[in-house]
Design a protein around this motif. Structure first.
Motif: not given
Length: 838
Positions: A657-673, A728-733
């Motif tokens: 779920f974590m990633g380096s996008s502008r929201h601190g989450m991965s592409k799959v994390g953002e799409e899922f959310m 910092d800058g990442y979200v885990s969940n």
């Protein structure tokens, strides 16, 4: 010499188990005694008289605190169930990663995904002979016969298709035709070998030497191309193996073949009794590495120590790796880990005494052997610790001693219906064992149509008193009830008949959608629940009983916790015994309100844990003369209670779920959310299932009243979180706030999963996060449903959730929700009775 540092290093090491196999289900026909010996048939009858058998049996019985006999251990296993046994064994091993060769087919073996509940990282090793046999077991498309060219194309294609999903290949050529492998098998020899294989009966078992050697060589080519290691069985095994042909010295042709000089090879099982030969090969061939599993713990103490010492006579310590060769039973993993620590300590200590190593070098060698060599060799990326992984106030104990449960008299068979109510049938223990385990408990169809206000099916559910299902106990969930004597409890699945899941079963619905997420996207959703609830005390007013708050203190009040401490001491202790991790607890903002947060787990386990947690809290409160209620809005004048859930996506043991996008989450994390946010109005019909739920979901109450998301914004229904330990800058969940204690957790998570899958399929993106109180942006934001009627309307329009959850189950849910709306509209004060149901 002082060896305390060496001992401490070895005892505290987090192990990487580089070679193991699948564990089997509790009802597998694979005999437990086979976990102690390589013998079969008549020879197995004398296995209990071997030194290793006696020692290993003693070690297991001491771990369990049960009678020191095979029957005593087997009875303990039967009573406690596989889940608790596995938790006990794996916690004691301190294994941080496991690589599983799933080509050893055993009756009712669990898939690799199942094992991820017990180790932070689980990867796959692909057995090449099993892959070839699986291919040849199927008819060639078009009903033509397999040719060498068509087989090779499919075989190589299959290998290449899973390169990114596996951590190595494995060969059992030693079992089939021996290790004197010819890497230059001619085309004619390979074709003749294939023809011989195809002429034999199915299922296919490849034994032709030329064809085995051909498969091995083609596999090495793929391994070389993609830098995958090849594990090779060497040395002893069961009598299916001709040990004269399993000496690793036979591999000279392979090792000298210039095409494969860069292909890394692992000689498994310490090559016992050819350990010295293996040591020599590792010393003169740069591509040869060694693994100690099976020899440890299947030999006597002297045998294990001698074998490992022989491996280290010539081999560099940077080339020796630990494994358990665990299989079928979690006890085999425990024994492999326990004895390896003892043996490696003894060997390295002696090396220091003999002058071969300094103490510092021995410590480094221990770290290399137990983990670092394997991490480098297999390129394992151990998962970043996420929420729930550290600072837990209730870690699962490394050793769980539970008294023998032969005194159990009653077993509670639990289920949660579509209105979120916990129910149970109670069965005498003898009947449970003799009848219920295999045949279940009879239950009317009507139970899945019941509402929160009456024990009868709602009109539009299509469920009536006609028809019966079977409540089938999931033996993996069987637990001893800590607050009662002589009673167990177990969660149940709903089957039309044993082995045939009923389409209305909530647990099956979650499994079904979870499987879809795994098959389509190779993802697993983890969940961690927060439990908010009120503690109420009974008072008499004018001769009538009323339930009043336990206290009137504010949020996180020290005095509130102090007053409730005896209750929570017992709650946390009980959760320990059930192996449910507690992260923290505190007083909430409501009068008499508290919160208990759980560690995260795969969503199916998290839902099960939530059910047990509610049972624990209600039962312990009752023991103290209090009533615990999870209803969303106990008092319309006070704050509400939620069951917020934190969600993350995992792949190969890593939080993706974590990633380096502008929201601190991965592409799959953002799409899922984004999918969850899009479908949130319809999801509320599952996660906020009562009219009372919407009295809670109001602006300015931290319950999420607007359709938006935010970064650490507790007024948003979806909140991304960066807990302690995350960079910092990442979200885990992300957290869903609009989930309450009246929701069936399996159905709620199934709806969330369905929405997330839609987001992944359509590559949805999130809008900009809301960083202010959403109520201040009322004109710009869409309000979430203000009532159950509105969320039910959204559900009726949501084709995605209908498709993925199932039409018949959705008909029942909609019928129940409509009945709830009609009843509470007519009976304004009826919600007050919900404290006795939730």
């Amino acid at each position: 010499m002082d060896f305390s540092e060496l001992r401490e290093t070895i005892e505290e090491a987090e192990l990487v188990d580089a070679h193991a196999h699948n564990i089997v289900a509790a009802n597998s026909t694979f005999p437990f005694i086979n976990g102690f010996s390589e013998a079969h048939g008549d020879a197995l009858s004398l296995a209990p008289h071997s030194l290793s058998f006696k020692r290993n049996l003693k070690d297991i019985s001491e771990l369990y605190g049960c009678e020191k006999s095979l029957s005593g251990v087997e009875e303990f296993r039967r009573v406690h169930g596989l889940q608790l046994i596995s938790l006990t064994c794996f916690k004691a091993t301190k294994i941080s990663a496991i690589l599983i060769d799933d080509g050893l087919t055993l009756d009712k073996m669990h898939d690799i995904e199942w094992h991820k509940a017990f180790a932070p990282f689980v990867g796959r090793i692909l057995r090449i002979e099993r892959l070839a046999e699986t291919i040849l077991d199927k008819e060639f498309p078009g009903r033509s016969s397999w040719t060498l060219d068509t087989f090779t194309a499919v075989f190589i294609g299959k290998l290449k298709s899973v390169v990114g999903e596996i951590f190595g290949l494995k060969s059992i050529a030693a079992y089939r035709s021996g290790l004197e492998i010819n890497t230059n098998v001619s085309r004619r020899e390979a074709e003749e070998g294939l023809a011989e294989v195809l002429q034999a009966a199915k299922p296919v078992r490849i034994t032709n030497k030329n064809f085995i050697d051909y498969i091995f060589t083609r596999s090495l080519e793929v391994a070389q191309q993609f830098d995958l290691p090849m594990q090779i069985h060497t040395g002893f095994g069961d009598k299916d193996l001709d040990m004269r042909l399993s000496n690793p010295l036979h591999l000279r042709t392979v090792l000298e073949d210039k095409r494969f000089l860069e292909c890394r090879i692992v000689l498994l099982h310490a090559s016992y009794p050819f350990s010295r030969e293996a040591s020599y090969l590792a010393s003169v061939y740069s591509q040869v590495y060694l693994d100690i599993g099976l020899a440890v713990p299947k030999l006597s103490v002297h045998g294990m120590i001698s074998s490992v010492k022989e491996l280290l006579e010539l081999a560099p310590t940077k080339k020796v790796m630990f494994s358990t060769d665990g299989y079928a039973f979690p006890e085999t993993f425990y024994l492999g880990a326990k004895k390896a620590r003892e043996v490696i300590f003894s060997v390295l200590r002696d090396a220091c005494v003999d002058g071969d190593l300094t103490l510092h070098e021995a410590v480094e060698a221990a770290k290399d052997i137990f983990s670092e060599n394997a991490v480098r060799f297999y390129k394992i990326k151990l998962p970043v610790k996420s929420f729930g992984s550290t600072n837990s106030i209730s870690p699962i104990p490394a050793k769980i001693k539970i008294t023998a449960q032969s005194d159990v008299s009653l077993v509670r068979v639990l289920w949660v219906d579509a209105s979120g109510q916990h129910r149970c049938r109670v069965v005498p223990a003898a009947r449970f064992q003799d009848v219920v385990e295999k045949n279940g408990v009879g239950l009317t169809f009507a139970t899945m149509g019941m509402t929160s206000f009456t024990d009868g099916p709602a009109d539009e559910t299509n469920l009536t008193g006609t028809g019966e299902i079977r409540l089938m106990p999931d033996l993996l969930t069987r637990r001893r009830i800590p607050w009662q004597t002589r009673e167990d409890m177990v969660l149940a699945d709903m089957h039309l008949r044993p082995g045939e899941p009923w389409e209305y079963c909530p647990r099956e619905a979650l499994r079904r959608v979870s499987k879809l997420l795994k098959e389509e996207f190779d993802l697993v959703m983890n969940a961690g629940f927060e439990n908010e609830f009120f503690l109420l005390k009974s008072v008499l007013r004018e001769g009538k009983e009323e339930w009043m708050p336990f206290d009137s203190t504010p949020y996180s009040s020290t005095s509130a916790y102090d007053a409730a401490s005896p209750i929570f001491q017992e709650v946390v202790s009980t959760m320990h015994s059930l192996n449910i991790p507690v992260e923290q607890l505190h007083a909430e903002a409501g009068k008499g309100q508290f919160e208990l947060a759980l560690g995260h787990a795969t969503c199916t386990h998290a839902a099960d844990n939530l059910i047990f947690t509610r049972e624990v809290i209600r039962a312990i409160a009752r023991k103290h003369g209090l009533l615990a209620t999870f209803m969303p809005k106990y008092s319309l004048e006070d704050i509400g209670s939620g069951s917020h859930v934190h969600l993350s996506l995992w792949q190969d043991g890593k939080n993706v779920f974590m990633g380096s996008s502008r929201h601190g989450m991965s592409k799959v994390g953002e799409e899922f959310m984004a999918g969850v946010l899009h479908h949130l109005p319809a999801i509320l019909a599952f996660t906020a299932p009562l009219p009372n739920s919407y009295d809670r979901i109001q602006p300015n109450t931290w319950s999420g009243a607007y359709q938006c998301w935010g970064k650490e914004n507790r007024e948003a229904p979806l909140r991304t979180a960066c807990p302690p330990g995350i960079s910092d800058g990442y979200v885990s969940n992300f957290e869903i706030k609009s989930f309450d204690g009246c929701a069936n957790p399996h159905l709620g998570l199934a709806a969330v999963l369905a929405a997330g899958i839609d987001g992944l399929r359509r590559h949805l993106t999130l809008p900009e996060p809301v960083d202010a109180n959403p109520s201040s942006l009322d004109a710009e934001l869409q309000r979430l449903p203000r009532s159950l009627s509105e969320s039910l309307g959204a559900l009726k329009e949501d084709a995605v959730i209908t498709e993925l959850i199932g039409k018949k189950l959705l008909v029942a849910i909609k019928g129940i929700r409509k009945a709830e709306i009609d009843y509470y509209l007519k009976h304004k004060d009826a919600y007050k009775q919900l404290i006795h149901r939730y």
